[in-house]
Design a protein around this motif. Structure first.
Motif, PDB file in Angstrom:
ATOM      1  N   GLY A  35       0.794  -1.211   0.000  1.00 35.86           N
ATOM      2  CA  GLY A  35       0.000   0.000   0.000  1.00 35.86           C
ATOM      3  C   GLY A  35       0.829   1.264   0.000  1.00 35.86           C
ATOM      4  O   GLY A  35       1.481   1.603  -0.992  1.00 35.86           O
ATOM      5  N   PRO A  36       0.862   1.981   1.140  1.00 38.21           N
ATOM      6  CA  PRO A  36       1.468   3.316   1.140  1.00 38.21           C
ATOM      7  C   PRO A  36       2.960   3.338   0.904  1.00 38.21           C
ATOM      8  O   PRO A  36       3.502   4.364   0.501  1.00 38.21           O
ATOM      9  CB  PRO A  36       1.137   3.851   2.548  1.00 38.21           C
ATOM     10  N   GLY A  37       3.653   2.243   1.135  1.00 37.36           N
ATOM     11  CA  GLY A  37       5.106   2.260   0.960  1.00 37.36           C
ATOM     12  C   GLY A  37       5.597   1.653  -0.334  1.00 37.36           C
ATOM     13  O   GLY A  37       6.804   1.572  -0.557  1.00 37.36           O
ATOM     14  N   ARG A  38       4.680   1.260  -1.224  1.00 34.58           N
ATOM     15  CA  ARG A  38       5.120   0.523  -2.400  1.00 34.58           C
ATOM     16  C   ARG A  38       5.966   1.377  -3.350  1.00 34.58           C
ATOM     17  O   ARG A  38       6.752   0.851  -4.128  1.00 34.58           O
ATOM     18  CB  ARG A  38       3.937  -0.080  -3.147  1.00 34.58           C
ATOM     19  N   ALA A  39       5.798   2.709  -3.278  1.00 35.98           N
ATOM     20  CA  ALA A  39       6.576   3.573  -4.163  1.00 35.98           C
ATOM     21  C   ALA A  39       7.873   4.058  -3.506  1.00 35.98           C
ATOM     22  O   ALA A  39       8.666   4.737  -4.150  1.00 35.98           O
ATOM     23  CB  ALA A  39       5.738   4.781  -4.580  1.00 35.98           C
ATOM     24  N   ASP A  40       8.074   3.728  -2.238  1.00 31.79           N
ATOM     25  CA  ASP A  40       9.266   4.177  -1.514  1.00 31.79           C
ATOM     26  C   ASP A  40      10.170   2.977  -1.252  1.00 31.79           C
ATOM     27  O   ASP A  40       9.891   2.165  -0.366  1.00 31.79           O
ATOM     28  CB  ASP A  40       8.861   4.835  -0.193  1.00 31.79           C
ATOM     29  N   PRO A  41      11.264   2.828  -1.999  1.00 30.31           N
ATOM     30  CA  PRO A  41      12.106   1.638  -1.851  1.00 30.31           C
ATOM     31  C   PRO A  41      12.812   1.546  -0.505  1.00 30.31           C
ATOM     32  O   PRO A  41      13.337   0.483  -0.162  1.00 30.31           O
ATOM     33  CB  PRO A  41      13.119   1.785  -2.995  1.00 30.31           C
ATOM     34  N   ARG A  42      12.811   2.634   0.277  1.00 37.40           N
ATOM     35  CA  ARG A  42      13.509   2.587   1.566  1.00 37.40           C
ATOM     36  C   ARG A  42      12.833   1.665   2.573  1.00 37.40           C
ATOM     37  O   ARG A  42      13.453   1.243   3.546  1.00 37.40           O
ATOM     38  CB  ARG A  42      13.618   3.997   2.147  1.00 37.40           C
ATOM     39  N   TYR A  43      11.551   1.370   2.361  1.00 36.23           N
ATOM     40  CA  TYR A  43      10.881   0.425   3.264  1.00 36.23           C
ATOM     41  C   TYR A  43      11.531  -0.959   3.179  1.00 36.23           C
ATOM     42  O   TYR A  43      11.530  -1.703   4.160  1.00 36.23           O
ATOM     43  CB  TYR A  43       9.395   0.296   2.915  1.00 36.23           C
ATOM     44  N   ARG A  44      12.061  -1.307   2.015  1.00 34.60           N
ATOM     45  CA  ARG A  44      12.535  -2.680   1.800  1.00 34.60           C
ATOM     46  C   ARG A  44      13.744  -3.033   2.664  1.00 34.60           C
ATOM     47  O   ARG A  44      13.769  -4.114   3.261  1.00 34.60           O
ATOM     48  CB  ARG A  44      12.823  -2.906   0.324  1.00 34.60           C
ATOM     49  N   PRO A  45      14.768  -2.181   2.794  1.00 28.96           N
ATOM     50  CA  PRO A  45      15.833  -2.518   3.741  1.00 28.96           C
ATOM     51  C   PRO A  45      15.428  -2.251   5.185  1.00 28.96           C
ATOM     52  O   PRO A  45      15.995  -2.850   6.110  1.00 28.96           O
ATOM     53  CB  PRO A  45      16.986  -1.600   3.321  1.00 28.96           C
ATOM     54  N   THR A  46      14.454  -1.364   5.398  1.00 26.50           N
ATOM     55  CA  THR A  46      14.047  -1.034   6.764  1.00 26.50           C
ATOM     56  C   THR A  46      13.403  -2.230   7.454  1.00 26.50           C
ATOM     57  O   THR A  46      13.646  -2.488   8.645  1.00 26.50           O
ATOM     58  CB  THR A  46      13.065   0.151   6.745  1.00 26.50           C
ATOM     59  N   LEU A  47      12.597  -2.990   6.735  1.00 30.09           N
ATOM     60  CA  LEU A  47      11.878  -4.125   7.346  1.00 30.09           C
ATOM     61  C   LEU A  47      12.821  -5.212   7.844  1.00 30.09           C
ATOM     62  O   LEU A  47      12.725  -5.619   9.010  1.00 30.09           O
ATOM     63  CB  LEU A  47      10.847  -4.669   6.352  1.00 30.09           C
ATOM     64  N   PRO A  48      13.762  -5.730   7.023  1.00 35.01           N
ATOM     65  CA  PRO A  48      14.690  -6.725   7.576  1.00 35.01           C
ATOM     66  C   PRO A  48      15.604  -6.150   8.649  1.00 35.01           C
ATOM     67  O   PRO A  48      16.012  -6.882   9.571  1.00 35.01           O
ATOM     68  CB  PRO A  48      15.489  -7.197   6.357  1.00 35.01           C
ATOM     69  N   ALA A  49      15.935  -4.839   8.567  1.00 34.37           N
ATOM     70  CA  ALA A  49      16.751  -4.230   9.621  1.00 34.37           C
ATOM     71  C   ALA A  49      15.996  -4.223  10.950  1.00 34.37           C
ATOM     72  O   ALA A  49      16.590  -4.473  12.014  1.00 34.37           O
ATOM     73  CB  ALA A  49      17.142  -2.806   9.225  1.00 34.37           C
TER      74      ALA A  49
END
Length: 459
Positions: free
Chosen positions: A83-97
């Motif tokens: 949803g809201p984070g699909r256009a922001d690639p920074r969510y992707r490393p944030t989640l495993p971190a």
């Protein structure tokens, strides 16, 4: 997005709710259940009933610790990636971190609490094995986060693979050491973390190959706070869901005794086969609804309810017919008394198809707290009726209480769904099918009005 593009996207995502995708997730869950049953039988034959109980705790407690310390990361990841984070690639490393950080904290906390946790929950384990069990907190966190990220990153096939493998790999990883002479409890604490690492590694490698980390940059503390805010509301529901599902076990044990619990547990587990379709429906539709936005998701949810609500009710009929034959055949004549509680529980679980769609909509539209609210209403019914009925009617009373709690939860979800789906509907004077801007779902992280506490995620 113009009307033609929006309509095409709605049709494409609407196909997610149809047969193949949900069936694939359901098949993964059935395979995982078969692997889990095999693992339980193997542990029972090599370590006895106490070993089965220890294995259950070693699966649940680290998962629960990870859920709490990561602030509901398991349920939040699909929402932000879809949803809201699909256009922001920074969510992707944030989640495993976030998962790795919570895992390190969890392992340290486990070591600190081992002198208390060990004697109370794991009396059969040595102090060294209790300490070693702490490693399963970070390994489970990374595995479950890989599964949640696959779900949110539109890789349901990868997520299904993790659902199946996380149960399957335990069987050889436990069976081979035991056959080689390793004591059962030590073999468990080899199989659990090694299985997590193997499954998580396969999941993260698949995500990397599919471009999950492409252009992602560095983890963001600001985004981590947003994820934690949504996840905190989501994890309240997960806790309430766990209490709703298993509080009756504790009350039956305290008021009627362990023998009655054994019979009731068999009835409960058999009836809960009906949960599998609802779990699959929820798992697939949640990220799809987050991608659509609240307005279009509401329309899709109404359609999905019409098409799937009948599935658990229809499945209840053959399960109920099989209970008088299967339960005594598998567990022995003493378990014939589990048949009537099974029938009662099946009646309560027949509304599971509606639950799966509606809870997926609330989570995907940014209202995880409404799922928690519905679970909380059900928990009140569970507690009140358990205390009122079990002393007089035993496990039949426990089944009645649970069935009515299930139906109450569904009723509360129906009320919430009508309110939120009506609020999400476009004005009658507008013929547009435009999509809501990501991150601006009513009651979601970008809304000024916080939603009440949700439930999602299981071990």
């Amino acid at each position: 997005m113009n009307r033609a593009a929006a309509g095409d996207r709605i049709r494409r995502l609407g196909r997610v709710a149809r047969g193949p995708t949900i069936t694939a997730n359901l098949m993964a869950r059935v395979g995982a259940l078969a692997a889990l049953t095999t693992a339980s039988l193997l542990v029972a034959r090599t370590g006895g009933p106490a070993a089965v109980g220890t294995l259950a705790l070693l699966r649940v407690l680290p998962w629960f610790a990870g859920l709490l310390l990561s602030s509901g990361l398991y349920g939040a990841a699909p929402y932000f990636l879809s949803g809201p984070g699909r256009a922001d690639p920074r969510y992707r490393p944030t989640l495993p971190a976030m998962a790795a950080t919570a895992g390190v904290l969890g392992a340290g906390l486990w070591v600190a609490l081992a002198p208390v946790v060990g004697p109370r929950f794991f009396p059969a384990l040595s102090s060294a094995l209790v300490l070693a069990a702490g490693i399963t907190i970070p390994t489970q966190l990374m595995e479950t986060t890989a599964k949640a990220c696959s779900q949110g990153f539109d890789d349901l096939a990868g997520s299904n693979r993790i659902i199946f493998l996380e149960e399957l790999v335990f069987v050889p990883l436990y069976g081979v050491p035991v056959a080689a002479g390793v004591p059962p409890y030590a073999a468990m604490l080899i199989a659990l973390p090694v299985g997590d690492v193997l499954t998580a590694t396969a999941g993260w490698i698949r995500l990397r190959r599919r471009g999950f980390f492409r252009g992602a940059g560095r983890p963001s503390l600001v985004l981590a706070r947003k994820v934690a805010g949504y996840g905190a509301r989501a994890q309240v529901g997960s806790i309430v869901l766990l209490l709703n599902a298993r509080l009756d076990f504790a009350v039956v044990t305290a008021l009627v005794g362990p023998s009655a619990l054994g019979v009731y547990a068999v009835a409960s587990r058999f009836a809960e086969l009906l949960r599998l379709p609802a779990l699959a429906i929820n798992y697939v539709l949640y990220p799809a609804y987050a991608r659509l936005g609240a307005i279009n998701a509401a329309a899709q949810a109404r359609d999905a309810i019409r098409r799937t609500s009948w599935v658990p009710a229809a499945a209840a009929v053959p399960v109920a017919a099989a209970a008088p034959v299967v339960l005594p055949l598998l567990y022995g004549p003493a378990f014939r008394s589990a048949v009537v509680p099974t029938w009662i529980l099946l009646a309560g679980l027949a509304g599971g198809g509606v639950y799966g769609v509606m809870s997926a909509f609330q989570s995907g539209a940014g209202h995880p707290g409404l799922n928690s609210f519905a679970q909380g209403v059900g928990l009140v019914v569970t507690v009140a009726l358990d205390l009122a009925l079990i002393p007089h009617t035993g496990i039949v009373g426990a089944a009645i209480a649970s069935a009515l709690a299930y139906l109450t939860t569904v009723g509360a979800l129906v009320v919430c769904f009508r309110r939120t789906s009506r609020a999400a509907s476009p004005p009658e004077t507008s013929g547009s099918t435009t999509e809501e801007a990501p991150g601006h779902f009513p009651g979601g992280p970008a809304s000024a009005a916080p939603a009440p506490p949700n439930a999602e995620a299981s071990p």
